[in-house]
Design a protein around this motif. Sequence first.
Motif, PDB file in Angstrom:
ATOM      1  N   MET A 118       0.829  -1.207   0.000  1.00 24.47           N
ATOM      2  CA  MET A 118       0.000   0.000   0.000  1.00 24.47           C
ATOM      3  C   MET A 118       0.862   1.255   0.000  1.00 24.47           C
ATOM      4  O   MET A 118       0.540   2.249  -0.678  1.00 24.47           O
ATOM      5  CB  MET A 118      -0.916   0.013   1.229  1.00 24.47           C
ATOM      6  CG  MET A 118      -2.113  -0.900   1.150  1.00 24.47           C
ATOM      7  SD  MET A 118      -3.162  -0.680   2.608  1.00 24.47           S
ATOM      8  CE  MET A 118      -4.560  -1.705   2.151  1.00 24.47           C
ATOM      9  N   GLN A 122       0.619   3.969  -2.782  1.00 28.68           N
ATOM     10  CA  GLN A 122       0.222   5.323  -2.390  1.00 28.68           C
ATOM     11  C   GLN A 122       1.211   6.357  -2.902  1.00 28.68           C
ATOM     12  O   GLN A 122       0.823   7.433  -3.354  1.00 28.68           O
ATOM     13  CB  GLN A 122       0.116   5.402  -0.855  1.00 28.68           C
ATOM     14  CG  GLN A 122      -0.355   6.742  -0.318  1.00 28.68           C
ATOM     15  CD  GLN A 122      -1.829   6.987  -0.569  1.00 28.68           C
ATOM     16  OE1 GLN A 122      -2.461   6.300  -1.361  1.00 28.68           O
ATOM     17  NE2 GLN A 122      -2.381   7.991   0.083  1.00 28.68           N
ATOM     18  N   ALA A 141      -9.274   8.505  -4.775  1.00 29.56           N
ATOM     19  CA  ALA A 141      -8.609   7.211  -4.633  1.00 29.56           C
ATOM     20  C   ALA A 141      -7.371   7.333  -3.755  1.00 29.56           C
ATOM     21  O   ALA A 141      -7.087   6.448  -2.923  1.00 29.56           O
ATOM     22  CB  ALA A 141      -8.233   6.663  -6.012  1.00 29.56           C
ATOM     23  N   HIS A 142      -6.630   8.404  -3.927  1.00 22.98           N
ATOM     24  CA  HIS A 142      -5.439   8.658  -3.104  1.00 22.98           C
ATOM     25  C   HIS A 142      -5.827   8.771  -1.633  1.00 22.98           C
ATOM     26  O   HIS A 142      -5.168   8.200  -0.749  1.00 22.98           O
ATOM     27  CB  HIS A 142      -4.782   9.950  -3.593  1.00 22.98           C
ATOM     28  CG  HIS A 142      -3.455  10.241  -2.958  1.00 22.98           C
ATOM     29  ND1 HIS A 142      -2.395   9.360  -2.984  1.00 22.98           N
ATOM     30  CD2 HIS A 142      -3.008  11.333  -2.288  1.00 22.98           C
ATOM     31  CE1 HIS A 142      -1.356   9.891  -2.352  1.00 22.98           C
ATOM     32  NE2 HIS A 142      -1.713  11.078  -1.917  1.00 22.98           N
ATOM     33  N   LEU A 145      -7.037   5.253  -0.267  1.00 26.99           N
ATOM     34  CA  LEU A 145      -5.929   4.329  -0.031  1.00 26.99           C
ATOM     35  C   LEU A 145      -5.158   4.710   1.229  1.00 26.99           C
ATOM     36  O   LEU A 145      -4.703   3.832   1.974  1.00 26.99           O
ATOM     37  CB  LEU A 145      -4.994   4.315  -1.240  1.00 26.99           C
ATOM     38  CG  LEU A 145      -3.840   3.309  -1.202  1.00 26.99           C
ATOM     39  CD1 LEU A 145      -4.349   1.889  -1.003  1.00 26.99           C
ATOM     40  CD2 LEU A 145      -3.005   3.397  -2.479  1.00 26.99           C
ATOM     41  N   ALA A 148      -7.097   3.362   4.089  1.00 25.57           N
ATOM     42  CA  ALA A 148      -6.939   1.902   4.155  1.00 25.57           C
ATOM     43  C   ALA A 148      -5.580   1.533   4.738  1.00 25.57           C
ATOM     44  O   ALA A 148      -5.460   0.560   5.499  1.00 25.57           O
ATOM     45  CB  ALA A 148      -7.110   1.296   2.767  1.00 25.57           C
TER      46      ALA A 148
END
Length: 360
Positions: A118, A122, A141-142, A145, A148
């Motif tokens: 990740m 990232q 999305a950035h 992530l 997450a």
Amino acid sequence: MASISGFGESVSGRPQEIKRLGWLRRLALASIISVFGLIVLGGVVRVTGSGLGCAGEWPLCDGSIIPPLTQADIIEYSHRLVASAIVGPLILITGIISWIGYRRKRALVIPATVAVIMLLAQGGLGGVTVLTKLPGPIVAAHFGLAQALLACLILILVATYRINASNPASLPGSAPAPPGGATGLDRDPARKAPRKPSRFPRMAALAAIATYLLLLSGSYVTATPGALAACPDWPLCQGLSLPTDHLPAIHMLHRAAAAAAGALILYTLYRGFQYRGFQDGRRQPFFTASGVIMNLSLAGGVTFLLQLLVGAVVIWTNFPAELRALHLALATAVWGIMVALALVSRGLAEPTPVSSDSPA
């Protein structure tokens, strides 16, 4: 014999193993704090409009390693610097220690490996975000992530408390299994009768998922030009509860999601605050798993209500950048608390050993 304590569990083993496990826990905690700070700093980059402060260049900034001393450049470059000089090394070292010292502990090695993957994704996505001039979907999305990754690091920290330095790993607060196969967590000694499996872990997991989706919806509002300021009042939007225009509708969908997710989150936190350990039928102190659940629930409830208040004040005060950054920081804190609550409660309700292998 040396010992280490966490969530009420005393772990005994060789001093070298205990010291290594202690370092791993500290590294995991430091990684969590650094990623949280990086997310907040990324929010500052967004709300101050500094995303293209380096003239849309990456990894350089205005054609140089050292950025010009303008506000936008400094804010944007500080985000990159924290990511590369602090967050990256911490996560990589955590992964290396996990691979070398606990390679047979899948519950630890798998999330440590995922965290490194990740991290690399990232970093690449951050570069794409800048080079493509901050398109809304990629920005969202950035952000998703990054959240997450924070959850994955929390999983690593919780996993370190399931490892016994010399014996089979036991979950925080667990007790030896009595005759008949039931554990001390499955049975209330005061009643001397089997209890149904707790529904709280599942509820906490659903609340964590709802929190994540709420974060993504807020990111979508911010990434959609004009959607954030489309509703200048609160709780209504332009005097209407159901706007029909495109941008106000996007904004109000986020508020509706916040109301629905907020009800689930607050109810889950209320149930968590009432959580009782089964060891003696009484509420447990802070450093037991049930004590952690109760205190996480209290912290989560206060943080969520404060985040809700700040969100309203942001609208009432015409969207100042400082309060928008605080709103994001509190939302991220709620997400981290809900993830930790789900992981700790699941471990308490479903006690299964990780492995009986030695760490090395």
